[in-house]
Design an enzyme around this catalytic site. Structure first.
Site, PDB file in Angstrom:
ATOM      1  N   GLY A   1       0.833  -1.207   0.000  1.00 17.07           N
ATOM      2  CA  GLY A   1       0.000   0.000   0.000  1.00 17.07           C
ATOM      3  C   GLY A   1       0.862   1.249   0.000  1.00 17.07           C
TER       4      GLY A   1
ATOM      5  N   ARG B   1     -11.176  -1.907  -2.732  1.00 18.39           N
ATOM      6  CA  ARG B   1     -11.727  -2.621  -1.589  1.00 18.39           C
ATOM      7  C   ARG B   1     -13.232  -2.623  -1.770  1.00 18.39           C
ATOM      8  NH1 ARG B   1     -12.031  -0.148   2.541  1.00 18.39           N
ATOM      9  NH2 ARG B   1     -11.251   1.871   1.882  1.00 18.39           N
TER      10      ARG B   1
ATOM     11  N   VAL C   1      -5.291   3.586  -7.181  1.00 18.12           N
ATOM     12  CA  VAL C   1      -5.379   2.619  -8.272  1.00 18.12           C
ATOM     13  C   VAL C   1      -5.274   3.336  -9.626  1.00 18.12           C
ATOM     14  CG1 VAL C   1      -6.950   0.995  -9.406  1.00 18.12           C
ATOM     15  CG2 VAL C   1      -6.626   0.892  -6.931  1.00 18.12           C
ATOM     16  N   ALA C   2      -5.911   4.494  -9.725  1.00 17.63           N
ATOM     17  CA  ALA C   2      -5.869   5.241 -10.987  1.00 17.63           C
ATOM     18  C   ALA C   2      -4.418   5.569 -11.353  1.00 17.63           C
ATOM     19  CB  ALA C   2      -6.680   6.531 -10.850  1.00 17.63           C
TER      20      ALA C   2
ATOM     21  N   ASP D   1      -5.972  49.279  26.011  1.00 23.70           N
ATOM     22  CA  ASP D   1      -7.175  49.157  25.187  1.00 23.70           C
ATOM     23  C   ASP D   1      -8.163  48.284  25.986  1.00 23.70           C
ATOM     24  OD1 ASP D   1      -8.912  48.849  22.889  1.00 23.70           O
ATOM     25  OD2 ASP D   1      -8.030  46.852  22.683  1.00 23.70           O
ATOM     26  N   TYR D   2      -9.432  48.340  25.663  1.00 24.52           N
ATOM     27  CA  TYR D   2     -10.389  47.565  26.458  1.00 24.52           C
ATOM     28  C   TYR D   2     -10.765  46.230  25.798  1.00 24.52           C
ATOM     29  CZ  TYR D   2     -14.138  46.106  29.385  1.00 24.52           C
ATOM     30  OH  TYR D   2     -14.900  45.333  30.228  1.00 24.52           O
TER      31      TYR D   2
HETATM   32  C1  GDG Z   1      -7.382   5.314   1.340  1.00 26.08           C
HETATM   33  C2  GDG Z   1      -8.382   6.332   0.754  1.00 26.08           C
HETATM   34  C3  GDG Z   1      -6.535   7.210  -0.672  1.00 26.08           C
HETATM   35  C4  GDG Z   1      -5.874  -3.154  -3.867  1.00 26.08           C
HETATM   36  N1  GDG Z   1      -6.170  -4.422  -4.082  1.00 26.08           N
HETATM   37  C5  GDG Z   1      -5.037  -5.107  -3.955  1.00 26.08           C
HETATM   38  C6  GDG Z   1      -4.021  -4.236  -3.665  1.00 26.08           C
HETATM   39  N2  GDG Z   1      -4.563  -3.020  -3.611  1.00 26.08           N
HETATM   40  C7  GDG Z   1      -3.841  -1.783  -3.331  1.00 26.08           C
HETATM   41  C8  GDG Z   1      -3.827  -0.879  -4.528  1.00 26.08           C
HETATM   42  C9  GDG Z   1      -3.662   0.478  -3.883  1.00 26.08           C
HETATM   43  C10 GDG Z   1      -4.364   0.322  -2.543  1.00 26.08           C
HETATM   44  O1  GDG Z   1      -4.516  -1.064  -2.308  1.00 26.08           O
HETATM   45  C11 GDG Z   1      -5.757   0.944  -2.563  1.00 26.08           C
HETATM   46  O2  GDG Z   1      -5.618   2.334  -2.444  1.00 26.08           O
HETATM   47  P1  GDG Z   1      -6.756   3.366  -2.814  1.00 26.08           P
HETATM   48  O3  GDG Z   1      -6.181   4.707  -2.813  1.00 26.08           O
HETATM   49  O4  GDG Z   1      -7.321   3.011  -4.138  1.00 26.08           O
HETATM   50  O5  GDG Z   1      -7.927   3.189  -1.735  1.00 26.08           O
HETATM   51  P2  GDG Z   1      -8.100   3.005  -0.116  1.00 26.08           P
HETATM   52  O6  GDG Z   1      -7.637   1.673   0.330  1.00 26.08           O
HETATM   53  O7  GDG Z   1      -9.536   3.272   0.136  1.00 26.08           O
HETATM   54  O8  GDG Z   1      -7.184   4.116   0.585  1.00 26.08           O
HETATM   55  C12 GDG Z   1      -7.968   6.657  -0.669  1.00 26.08           C
HETATM   56  C13 GDG Z   1      -5.593   6.268   0.066  1.00 26.08           C
HETATM   57  O9  GDG Z   1      -6.075   5.974   1.364  1.00 26.08           O
HETATM   58  C14 GDG Z   1      -4.194   6.889   0.203  1.00 26.08           C
HETATM   59  O10 GDG Z   1      -4.232   8.100   0.871  1.00 26.08           O
HETATM   60  O11 GDG Z   1      -6.105   7.287  -2.016  1.00 26.08           O
HETATM   61  O12 GDG Z   1      -8.837   7.630  -1.204  1.00 26.08           O
HETATM   62  O13 GDG Z   1      -9.702   5.815   0.767  1.00 26.08           O
HETATM   63  O14 GDG Z   1      -2.308   0.755  -3.641  1.00 26.08           O
HETATM   64  O15 GDG Z   1      -2.781  -1.257  -5.360  1.00 26.08           O
HETATM   65  N3  GDG Z   1      -2.743  -4.621  -3.509  1.00 26.08           N
HETATM   66  C15 GDG Z   1      -2.469  -5.941  -3.632  1.00 26.08           C
HETATM   67  N4  GDG Z   1      -3.438  -6.845  -3.893  1.00 26.08           N
HETATM   68  C16 GDG Z   1      -4.716  -6.490  -4.058  1.00 26.08           C
HETATM   69  O16 GDG Z   1      -5.571  -7.328  -4.286  1.00 26.08           O
HETATM   70  N5  GDG Z   1      -1.209  -6.359  -3.508  1.00 26.08           N
END
Ligand code: GDG
Length: 737
Positions: free
Chosen positions: A29, A283, A387-388, A508-509
């Site tokens: 992450g 998720r 992810v984007a 000053d008050y």
């Molecule tokens: C919070 C905020 C903000 C997902 N599936 C698998 C996997 N992932 C990894 C992805 C990505 C991460 O998990 C998901 O990050 P996101 O940013 O998309 O979403 P949240 O978990 O909701 O995170 C979000 C983030 O914090 C950071 O500040 O962007 O808005 O909600 O890295 O690649 N990784 C693996 N297997 C999976 O099946 N290995």
């Protein structure tokens, strides 16, 4: 900077029992990756929960975990199952998470989970306090720990605290719903620097701070009693090179090295090179807009039947918070929709949706990013959405299209994606069609621009920028504190005072001797103020003068029987120790009739605003108005007044939540100087809080001790943070004779 520590709910490692000992597996992450580079560099510790409840630790397990973590510079906060249930699953995920993502209908208001949130935040704060050395810095993360900054600051004001919120900060109208809104916002304001993913979240936060606490905000600086707090947008990045390199590796793998998923993906395209894949990864959370995506995909297949049989949606939904009701219902809904669509459009050799309800290894993730022509990202709310960015970073040949919800923070950085409203299913369906039809040249051009941007501002840059701002905030605070009256400065002032025999004290008050009240009449002097004045005036070496913008009648009534001089209406009138009122210079007030209608029209248009009429001035008050509207209208009014007073001997003065128009040439500086005349005072003290007092600070002789109330820029020599601090200083003088 000394050491930089990280504090987050989870540590970057999960502790797992292996035989008699514990093994640490790194968590994946964005946060873990970005922070690892930072905390090691600055020699700090990472403090957080290792993922095992206390009840599951037997014998000396706790000691073993702590030892294993210490080797990685990690410090654990041990939580019980009940802590996790009430603090994490309860208040964090059933109250803050839905509310901050605008799912008001899911928010639970439960005193028990709130109590646990406070208690567990204190556990985290205590763990941090045990680790923090002199002058260290700590970076606290996310919505589970909103109270921690204040808890640390109270005990250790010397520590610089950063806080980053990974989810959206909602509009004030939503935030205000919370019964514990004040506690949460004050908790956050314990930090010295607050970071958000986007400017929108930052401005919602500012408006909340302004409206709930009435604090002044100047650009991105919050003036909080004794401190300046900085807030800024830091859009979180990813480890770009890691994704790009992993993606290049996938392309170079030999047949025997390929994963089962990779072989399946290749087979899919082998059947017909015309086939396309759309990808979504998240998720399984109601904020991610998964049902919307499925409905839109169904509409797409219906509306563009030529794509049936040759476009599939690969949907990876990672299990999350499965014990919570909302998440269980969502799972049922998603299962149902997938079944319905696959049943409706599927053929023997065609599955419209490949649905994976599990998490996958990193390698598989890369294979999916690599193989997919389109990334379909449709959250109804998302702080950022990494992810984007990961999809973009994995596109080695620069093809591929991103369809992106405008409700995700990341959309602010990805103008080249096809932006959609996640609630407009038809629009999403059309955008899928547009993406699939997009010419390769256009794809490459959009993709390369996004790649350049995401590569440049990667997670390391993000973390480094935040740390840079943390260092900067220390500098800004020091600058604002340079004039602060410390106990040693106070001693010097008291020393000078007691060494002298002829002293002038100008006070000053409002905002100086007494705090502001919504209604100016209610700010009468309390016993403490009267006692201070009594003691100061009892010393015949002192000439004590209340110098205020208020009218004669009020101050005369309030200080009746006290041996003070009064200078009122900014210097129009003076009365020496119970004598007769004297006007310092001849002025007229005929102009009022021309100015009053303008002020009245601003009263009509600004609920809560009102006019105060003094003999030689008109004051437009907006303390009771809604704060943002008040500031807006005050600016408009100043503008209008500037035109109106042209060619007249009038002045516009901006005080604390007031705009005052008064006859020109009168100000507290001139009045104080006239009062001093050519009497030889050995000690002069002047204290005031607003603009009008700056005239005094500038005009009084160089030897005067001038003191500003509030930690803002000033011509005064010294600053104190509050009315309480003024009273403390005056009391210490009054005790000397
Ligand atoms: C919070 C905020 C903000 C997902 N599936 C698998 C996997 N992932 C990894 C992805 C990505 C991460 O998990 C998901 O990050 P996101 O940013 O998309 O979403 P949240 O978990 O909701 O995170 C979000 C983030 O914090 C950071 O500040 O962007 O808005 O909600 O890295 O690649 N990784 C693996 N297997 C999976 O099946 N290995």
């Amino acid at each position: 900077m000394n050491k930089l520590h990280i504090l987050s709910n989870r540590l970057p490692f999960n502790a797992n029992k292996s035989g008699d000992d514990f093994q640490l597996t790194p968590s994946v992450g964005g946060l873990a990756t970005g922070m690892k580079s930072i905390y090691k560099k600055y020699n700090g510790n990472w403090i957080g929960w290792p993922g095992i409840a206390e009840e599951d630790l037997k014998g000396d397990d706790r000691h073993k975990i702590d030892k294993a973590l210490a080797r990685e510079n990690c410090v654990s906060v041990h939580l019980t199952m009940q802590d996790v249930q009430l603090f994490y699953e309860g208040f964090s995920n059933n109250t803050i998470w839905p509310l901050f993502h605008y799912f008001n209908e899911f928010v639970e208001y439960d005193q028990e989970t709130w109590d646990a949130y406070v208690e567990v935040n204190q556990k985290f704060a205590n763990a941090a306090l045990d680790v923090l050395g002199e002058g260290d810095t700590i970076w606290v993360h996310d919505y589970q720990l909103l109270l921690v900054p204040q808890m640390i600051k109270e005990k250790r004001p010397d520590v610089t605290i950063g806080f980053f919120l990974h989810i959206p900060f909602p509009s004030y109208e939503v935030f205000r719903i919370l019964p514990w809104r004040n506690e949460l916002i004050k908790g956050m304001l314990g930090a010295d620097l607050l970071g958000f993913h986007t400017y929108d979240y930052e401005r919602h936060f500012f408006s909340t701070v302004r409206r709930l606490l009435g604090l002044e905000i100047n650009f991105n600086k919050i003036h909080c009693e004794d401190r300046i707090i900085l807030a800024d947008a830091f859009p979180m990045g990813i480890d770009y090179d890691k994704f790009m390199n992993a993606s290049i590796n996938v392309k170079h793998k030999l047949l025997q090295e390929k994963s089962e998923l990779q072989l399946e993906l290749e087979k899919y395209f082998l059947i017909s090179p015309n086939r396309k894949l759309i990808l979504s990864i998240d998720r399984l959370d109601y904020t991610k807009g998964i049902p919307n995506r499925l409905k839109a995909f169904s509409i797409f297949l219906e509306k563009y039947p030529e794509y049936q049989g040759r476009v599939s949606l690969v949907m990876l939904a990672v299990p999350s918070r499965g014990n919570v009701d909302q998440y269980k219902k969502l799972k049922e809904q998603v299962d149902g929709l997938v079944g319905y669509i696959n049943g409706k459009f599927g053929k023997v050799n065609y599955t419209p949706i490949w649905y994976f309800y599990r998490s996958m290894p990193f390698e598989n993730l890369i294979e999916l990013y690599n193989a997919s022509d389109v990334a379909l990202i449709t959250p109804v709310r998302d702080g950022m959405n990494l992810v984007a960015k990961e999809y973009v970073a994995s596109r080695v040949n620069k093809t591929g299209v991103v369809i992106l919800s405008e409700m995700a923070g990341v959309s602010k950085e990805m103008g080249e994606a096809i932006n959609i409203n996640p609630n407009n299913f038809n629009e999403i369906a059309d955008s899928i069609h547009q993406a699939l039809e997009m010419p390769i040249d256009e794809q490459r051009s959009r993709m390369s621009t996004m790649q350049e941007r995401i590569k440049r501002y990667d997670v390391f840059k993000w973390a480094a920028e935040f740390v840079k701002s943390l260092e900067k905030v220390e500098g800004i605070q020091q600058q604002f504190n340079t004039k602060k009256i410390t106990s040693s400065i106070q001693k010097l002032i008291v020393g000078d005072y007691s060494d002298t025999k002829k002293r002038a004290i100008f006070l000053d008050y409002d905002g100086t001797l007494s705090g502001f009240k919504a209604n100016p009449q209610d700010a009468f002097p309390d016993d403490e103020v009267l006692d201070i004045v009594k003691k100061l005036t009892a010393d015949d070496k002192n000439e004590v003068t209340i110098i205020s913008g208020r009218d004669r009648e009020t101050l005369e009534k309030w200080f009746k029987g006290y041996d003070v001089n009064l200078i009122v209406e900014h210097g129009v009138w003076t009365r020496v120790r119970g004598g007769k009122w004297k006007m310092l210079q001849q002025i007229n007030a005929d102009w009022k009739e021309n100015i009053r209608p303008a002020l009245e029209s601003f009263v009509d248009r600004t609920p809560g605003a009102f006019i105060e009429e003094k003999n030689y001035s008109l004051v437009w008050h907006y303390r009771k108005a809604e704060p943002e509207q008040g500031v807006l209208r005050a600016n408009e009014l100043k503008d209008e007044l500037t035109n109106l007073i042209a060619n007249h001997n009038l002045e516009i003065m901006e005080g604390n939540k007031v705009i005052e128009v008064k006859s020109g040439g009168i100000n507290k500086g001139a009045a104080a100087m006239r009062f001093l005349g050519n009497k030889d005072f050995e000690f002069i003290l002047a204290i005031g809080d607003d603009w009008t007092d700056e005239y005094m600070f500038r005009e009084l002789p160089e030897m005067a001790v001038t003191v500003k109330v509030g930690m803002v820029n000033t011509a005064a020599k010294f600053k104190v943070e509050s009315v309480e601090a003024v009273r403390k200083l005056l009391k210490s003088l009054a005790e000397k004779r």
